[in-house]
Design a protein around this motif. Structure first.
Motif, PDB file in Angstrom:
ATOM      1  N   GLN A 271       5.597 -13.752 -65.170  1.00 15.81           N
ATOM      2  CA  GLN A 271       6.091 -13.426 -66.506  1.00 15.81           C
ATOM      3  C   GLN A 271       4.949 -13.416 -67.520  1.00 15.81           C
ATOM      4  OE1 GLN A 271       9.900 -15.048 -67.826  1.00 15.81           O
ATOM      5  NE2 GLN A 271       8.854 -15.824 -69.629  1.00 15.81           N
TER       6      GLN A 271
ATOM      7  N   ILE B  87       4.311 -12.057 -80.375  1.00 17.20           N
ATOM      8  CA  ILE B  87       5.118 -13.265 -80.609  1.00 17.20           C
ATOM      9  C   ILE B  87       5.440 -13.925 -79.265  1.00 17.20           C
ATOM     10  CG2 ILE B  87       7.182 -14.192 -81.735  1.00 17.20           C
ATOM     11  CD1 ILE B  87       7.437 -11.599 -83.271  1.00 17.20           C
ATOM     12  N   THR B  88       5.725 -13.079 -78.259  1.00 14.68           N
ATOM     13  CA  THR B  88       6.046 -13.595 -76.927  1.00 14.68           C
ATOM     14  C   THR B  88       4.960 -14.545 -76.434  1.00 14.68           C
ATOM     15  OG1 THR B  88       7.025 -11.455 -76.434  1.00 14.68           O
ATOM     16  CG2 THR B  88       6.630 -12.913 -74.579  1.00 14.68           C
TER      17      THR B  88
ATOM     18  N   VAL C  24       5.148  -7.237 -82.086  1.00 11.58           N
ATOM     19  CA  VAL C  24       6.321  -7.949 -81.566  1.00 11.58           C
ATOM     20  C   VAL C  24       6.048  -8.569 -80.196  1.00 11.58           C
ATOM     21  CG1 VAL C  24       8.028  -6.676 -82.903  1.00 11.58           C
ATOM     22  CG2 VAL C  24       7.379  -5.838 -80.652  1.00 11.58           C
ATOM     23  N   THR C  25       5.211  -7.907 -79.386  1.00 11.69           N
ATOM     24  CA  THR C  25       4.934  -8.497 -78.072  1.00 11.69           C
ATOM     25  C   THR C  25       3.950  -9.661 -78.183  1.00 11.69           C
ATOM     26  OG1 THR C  25       3.230  -6.825 -77.683  1.00 11.69           O
ATOM     27  CG2 THR C  25       5.407  -6.398 -76.770  1.00 11.69           C
TER      28      THR C  25
ATOM     29  N   GLN D 104       5.407 -18.359 -75.279  1.00 12.17           N
ATOM     30  CA  GLN D 104       5.347 -18.666 -73.849  1.00 12.17           C
ATOM     31  C   GLN D 104       4.543 -19.912 -73.505  1.00 12.17           C
ATOM     32  OE1 GLN D 104       5.844 -15.766 -70.531  1.00 12.17           O
ATOM     33  NE2 GLN D 104       4.503 -14.613 -71.881  1.00 12.17           N
TER      34      GLN D 104
ATOM     35  N   SER E 152      14.779 -14.498 -67.692  1.00 14.04           N
ATOM     36  CA  SER E 152      13.907 -13.995 -68.750  1.00 14.04           C
ATOM     37  C   SER E 152      12.907 -12.985 -68.191  1.00 14.04           C
ATOM     38  CB  SER E 152      13.189 -15.150 -69.453  1.00 14.04           C
ATOM     39  OG  SER E 152      12.420 -15.891 -68.555  1.00 14.04           O
TER      40      SER E 152
ATOM     41  N   VAL F 105      13.288  -4.822 -70.950  1.00 14.82           N
ATOM     42  CA  VAL F 105      13.058  -4.520 -72.364  1.00 14.82           C
ATOM     43  C   VAL F 105      11.686  -3.875 -72.569  1.00 14.82           C
ATOM     44  CG1 VAL F 105      12.714  -5.570 -74.646  1.00 14.82           C
ATOM     45  CG2 VAL F 105      14.616  -6.296 -73.211  1.00 14.82           C
ATOM     46  N   TYR F 106      10.684  -4.441 -71.910  1.00 17.77           N
ATOM     47  CA  TYR F 106       9.337  -3.898 -72.085  1.00 17.77           C
ATOM     48  C   TYR F 106       9.214  -2.489 -71.507  1.00 17.77           C
ATOM     49  CZ  TYR F 106       7.179  -8.132 -74.022  1.00 17.77           C
ATOM     50  OH  TYR F 106       6.814  -9.176 -74.837  1.00 17.77           O
TER      51      TYR F 106
ATOM     52  N   LEU G  29      10.797  -0.248 -74.105  1.00 16.73           N
ATOM     53  CA  LEU G  29       9.947  -0.130 -75.290  1.00 16.73           C
ATOM     54  C   LEU G  29       8.697   0.676 -74.985  1.00 16.73           C
ATOM     55  CD1 LEU G  29      10.023  -3.657 -76.934  1.00 16.73           C
ATOM     56  CD2 LEU G  29      11.374  -1.640 -77.465  1.00 16.73           C
TER      57      LEU G  29
ATOM     58  N   GLN H  52      16.549 -19.797 -65.106  1.00 15.89           N
ATOM     59  CA  GLN H  52      16.105 -19.522 -66.481  1.00 15.89           C
ATOM     60  C   GLN H  52      14.955 -18.519 -66.493  1.00 15.89           C
ATOM     61  OE1 GLN H  52      15.248 -23.641 -67.732  1.00 15.89           O
ATOM     62  NE2 GLN H  52      16.571 -23.276 -69.498  1.00 15.89           N
ATOM     63  N   VAL H  53      13.953 -18.800 -65.679  1.00 16.33           N
ATOM     64  CA  VAL H  53      12.762 -17.950 -65.697  1.00 16.33           C
ATOM     65  C   VAL H  53      13.062 -16.599 -65.064  1.00 16.33           C
ATOM     66  CG1 VAL H  53      10.292 -17.883 -65.317  1.00 16.33           C
ATOM     67  CG2 VAL H  53      11.450 -20.061 -65.381  1.00 16.33           C
TER      68      VAL H  53
ATOM     69  N   ALA I  40      14.628  -9.757 -67.880  1.00 16.73           N
ATOM     70  CA  ALA I  40      14.837  -9.209 -69.222  1.00 16.73           C
ATOM     71  C   ALA I  40      13.537  -8.643 -69.788  1.00 16.73           C
ATOM     72  CB  ALA I  40      15.388 -10.297 -70.139  1.00 16.73           C
ATOM     73  N   PHE I  41      12.439  -9.350 -69.582  1.00 23.50           N
ATOM     74  CA  PHE I  41      11.149  -8.840 -70.059  1.00 23.50           C
ATOM     75  C   PHE I  41      10.840  -7.488 -69.434  1.00 23.50           C
ATOM     76  CE2 PHE I  41       9.734 -13.107 -71.543  1.00 23.50           C
ATOM     77  CZ  PHE I  41       9.285 -12.698 -72.769  1.00 23.50           C
TER      78      PHE I  41
END
Lengths: 345, 446
Positions: free
Chosen positions: B10, B70-71, B67-68, B75, B404, B411-412, B415, B400-401, B407-408
């Protein structure tokens, strides 16, 4: 001593973040209710256009300062609230891109996609930041190793959700007032029709939240146990919170939108500081055992780092405030519909 | 897969994606600032239109970069909480300084620039883009100081169960940081130069807005040439730095198993990590590795086998990344040098223009390869010699990981596709129709 100064700065940074990003998160959430036509949407976007990006940096800074001054709290908070933070993160990512890209992609389908991203991406962080802070106020299940023993759903407990609703309500009113300050035409008319209803809802929620806080958290203990040390917050902060709430209504009634917006800012800062001051000296109280809490003493950086960072903060934060204030002042004129209709870029 | 591997994936994916956008932001902001400055100085409206056109591409790119980013800050806490707790005293401070000193400036003034075309005087407007450009590079400086500390920790002591700062000046001024800053920032500037040249070449090949794109091309060419030279010269020094500070990285990037005097460099090899040897070795340059590492063809270079097995990085990835990066670095120098001699007659060299058009992705590959080498070559350490990556991960759960991470990726990808589509559309469309008083004259006379 240094730890306590950093505690104050930590609280202030979060408060400023909520105060600034609060209005643009509120505007994003209000979008489907106030903007029916493309022109109205553009007016609302334009009203936050020059600011939202700079506002969001306060979040980065608040996070960064937690990391720098209280690294153990940063580690526990961010890993413990993993799923909630990831949701906030994805929401903010989609929102940021959507605000920028909707301007540059005029195909209606794309615009619809980006519009949804803006609304969801504004509402979700507002709600979840409230949920997160309410949970911190009531304490989170931290064990002796500082490992979070809950999950996303345990965060969504009644008091946590109440906090989320409070934040959404504060940000909606804050955003609505910003629209009254920064727009003209039909958006302003609709915002003016909405503002009193939002105020009433917020007043009910805020008073309810203060009462719920008495039962759900130990925030008041701090104030009661240390009457001398807390004479300032016990008088000042509730006075600011309640006073600001009243002043918002008074100014809004007279149509003094700027003053009403400033009063609303004071309200957001007051609510945040009311909670944060009640935590002292905890940063993350443990609901399992008070001894497991993250405090300013067991999670702070070394004295040298705290000293250096204090120098950095006291130099640069005022500089940032100065140029951001200049930018706010520079773009202060209300956005006209004609102006909003031309592509700004 | 466990939490460690998922978190590494990730972090790698999020950083890889973020780093697709950062270099262009760093370099293009300077090019736009130069364009606007020329406009202010000469009054040549064409340069204003250039700033606007490239500015639009800049803003699309900037939005994703911000915005990326902020990740990445999130992290460290979400996935690497033990790392954050252990080194936050130093590392956290550097990130906080970056935000308060640079990121605020960049994010605040980019908006002033974008919304201020009609509100500010041309001079003041040019100042805003210089602020953005300066702040972007300053931001890179602080991030790289933080990264350099992970590569070569200095100015700290292990106390109270963590690394505590003892010498801030040492952290900020250490030479590893200086090298990394010059190396990475130059790479970013080259990328921006090639981006502008590539897009300009597209239009020049179609004979569209030729004056506009010739000017853009030449400006970007000079910019890229300067930093291609810097990169090649400094890259050599960087190699020696790695040899001195991170001998395991050096051995891995050369796939050197045995300690050797007068160690050669192989143009090509297939590392066989399991059996601690190279399956194929080809094109040995005698003594070249000793030369790179110690400026002496006779020097002894330590091989991987002389390091404990649990302190060796993966070999194949650094080895390949290094060759890609260096090969492309020389190619960039060759292309910009060639371009420099043809700069007076770009349109008369369609072959070169075509090459430059297709060269757009190459600096992206080189930048990512360099990052891969720096980070994978540092393994198994997260902080070289101080903390292992395996001990840095958060006490979080696999679901959890996993969630995410998925999702990353989703979404990425979306985008990335949207940004690529948008940039390609605007790049191909060219500048909005505009009027210029004269081809080269001043606006004052218009």
């Amino acid at each position: 001593m240094l730890e306590s100064i950093w505690f104050i700065l930590w609280g202030v940074l979060w408060a400023v973040y909520f105060m600034l990003d609060g209005f643009d998160l509120g505007i994003g959430t209000l979008m489907p209710f106030l903007a029916k036509t493309e022109t109205e949407k553009r007016v609302m976007h334009r009203a936050m256009g020059p600011y939202w990006d700079g506002n969001e940096v306060w979040l980065i800074t608040a996070g960064g300062v937690t990391f720098a001054a209280f690294p153990t709290t940063y580690a526990v908070m961010f890993s413990g609230l993993y799923s909630a933070l990831m949701l906030i993160l994805f929401a903010l990512i989609l929102r940021g891109v959507a605000i920028d890209f909707r301007e540059k992609m005029d195909h209606p389908t794309w615009r619809k996609v980006w519009d949804i991203c803006v609304v969801v991406g504004s509402f979700l962080p507002a709600l979840l930041l409230g949920v997160a802070f309410a949970n911190i106020f009531e304490g989170i299940p931290l064990d002796a190793e500082g490992i979070f023993q809950g999950n996303l759903f345990s965060l969504l407990n009644p008091y946590g959700l109440f906090g989320g609703v409070l934040f959404v309500a504060m940000f909606l009113l804050h955003g609505c007032l910003w629209l009254l300050v920064k727009t003209e035409g039909s958006v302003k008319e609709k915002a003016a029709a909405l503002v009193n209803k939002l105020w009433l809802a917020l007043a009910v929620i805020a008073v309810g939240f203060l009462i719920a806080t008495w039962y759900a958290t130990r925030l008041y203990d701090n104030y009661i146990q240390n009457p001398l040390m807390y004479v300032v917050p016990i008088i000042l902060i509730p006075l600011i919170v309640v006073g600001a709430l009243v002043m918002v209504r008074v100014y809004a009634g007279k149509g003094h939108w700027w003053s009403a917006w400033f009063a609303s800012s004071a309200l957001i800062v007051g609510v945040t500081l009311f909670g944060v001051a009640g935590l002292y000296p905890n940063l993350l109280p443990s609901s399992l055992n008070p001894a497991f809490s993250m405090t300013i003493y067991n999670s702070a950086s070394s004295q040298l780092t705290l000293k250096i960072m204090l120098g950095v903060a006291l130099t640069f934060v005022p500089v940032v405030i100065a140029y951001q204030a200049w930018v706010y002042n520079f773009f202060k004129d209300p956005v006209t519909e004609a102006e909003a209709e031309e592509a700004y870029y | 897969m466990d939490v460690l591997w998922l978190s590494r994936l990730q972090f790698g994916a999020a950083t890889f994606f973020h780093f697709l956008f950062v270099p262009l932001t760093l370099g293009l902001s300077i090019l736009i600032a130069i364009m606007e400055t020329i406009y202010v100085r000469t009054g040549d409206e064409e340069y204003k239109e250039m700033a606007k056109f490239w500015g639009k591409l800049f803003l699309i790119n900037f939005a994703i970069g911000v915005v990326t980013g902020i990740t990445l800050e999130f992290q460290f806490g979400t996935n690497w909480s033990r790392y954050s707790r252990y080194v936050g005293d130093i590392f956290g401070s550097l990130l906080a300084i970056e935000a308060s000193v640079a990121f605020f400036l960049e994010s605040t003034f980019i908006a002033v620039w974008a919304f201020g075309w009609n509100k500010l005087s041309p001079k003041a407007h040019a100042v805003t883009i210089w602020l953005v450009a300066g702040a972007s590079s300053l931001s890179a400086v602080w991030i790289l100081i933080a990264n350099a500390w992970m590569q070569h920790p200095v100015g700290y002591v292990i106390r109270n169960g963590r690394a505590e700062l003892t010498d801030f000046v040492a952290v900020v001024t250490q030479s590893a940081a200086g090298h990394q800053i010059i190396h990475t920032v130059s790479g970013a500037y080259i990328l921006a130069g090639f981006f502008v040249m590539g897009v300009s070449a597209y239009h020049l090949l179609r004979k569209q807005n030729t004056v506009f794109f010739t000017k853009s091309f030449r400006l970007a060419l000079a910019f890229a040439l300067i930093f291609a030279i810097v990169e090649v010269v400094q890259g050599h020094a960087n190699g020696a730095k790695v040899a001195a500070l991170q001998p395991t990285k050096l051995a891995a990037m050369e796939s050197l198993w045995e300690t050797k005097q007068s160690a050669p460099q192989y143009l090509f090899a297939i590392p066989d990590e399991k059996n601690e040897r190279n399956l194929v070795e080809f094109g040995a340059i005698p003594g070249a590795l000793s030369m790179l590492a110690y400026h002496d063809t006779q020097a002894t270079v330590k091989g991987l086998k002389d390091f404990p097995a649990d302190e060796r990085p993966p070999v194949t990835l650094p080895f390949i990344s290094f060759r890609i990066m260096v090969g492309l670095g020389f190619l960039f120098l060759a292309l910009t040098l060639y371009g420099w001699f043809k700069r007076k007659d770009l349109e008369g060299n369609p072959g070169f223009l075509k090459v430059m058009l297709f060269a757009i992705p190459l600096p992206y590959i080189a930048n990512e390869a360099g990052w891969m080498l720096a980070e994978v070559g540092r393994q198994p350490w997260v902080v070289y010699g101080v903390m292992k990556t395996s001990t840095a991960v958060s006490p979080i759960s696999v679901p959890q990981v996993m969630t995410s991470l998925v999702a990353f990726i989703l979404v990425y990808s979306l985008l990335g596709a949207a940004a690529f589509y948008l940039m390609a559309t605007h790049a191909r469309k060219g500048p909005e129709p505009y009027q210029v008083a004269t081809e080269t004259g001043g606006a004052e006379n218009a």
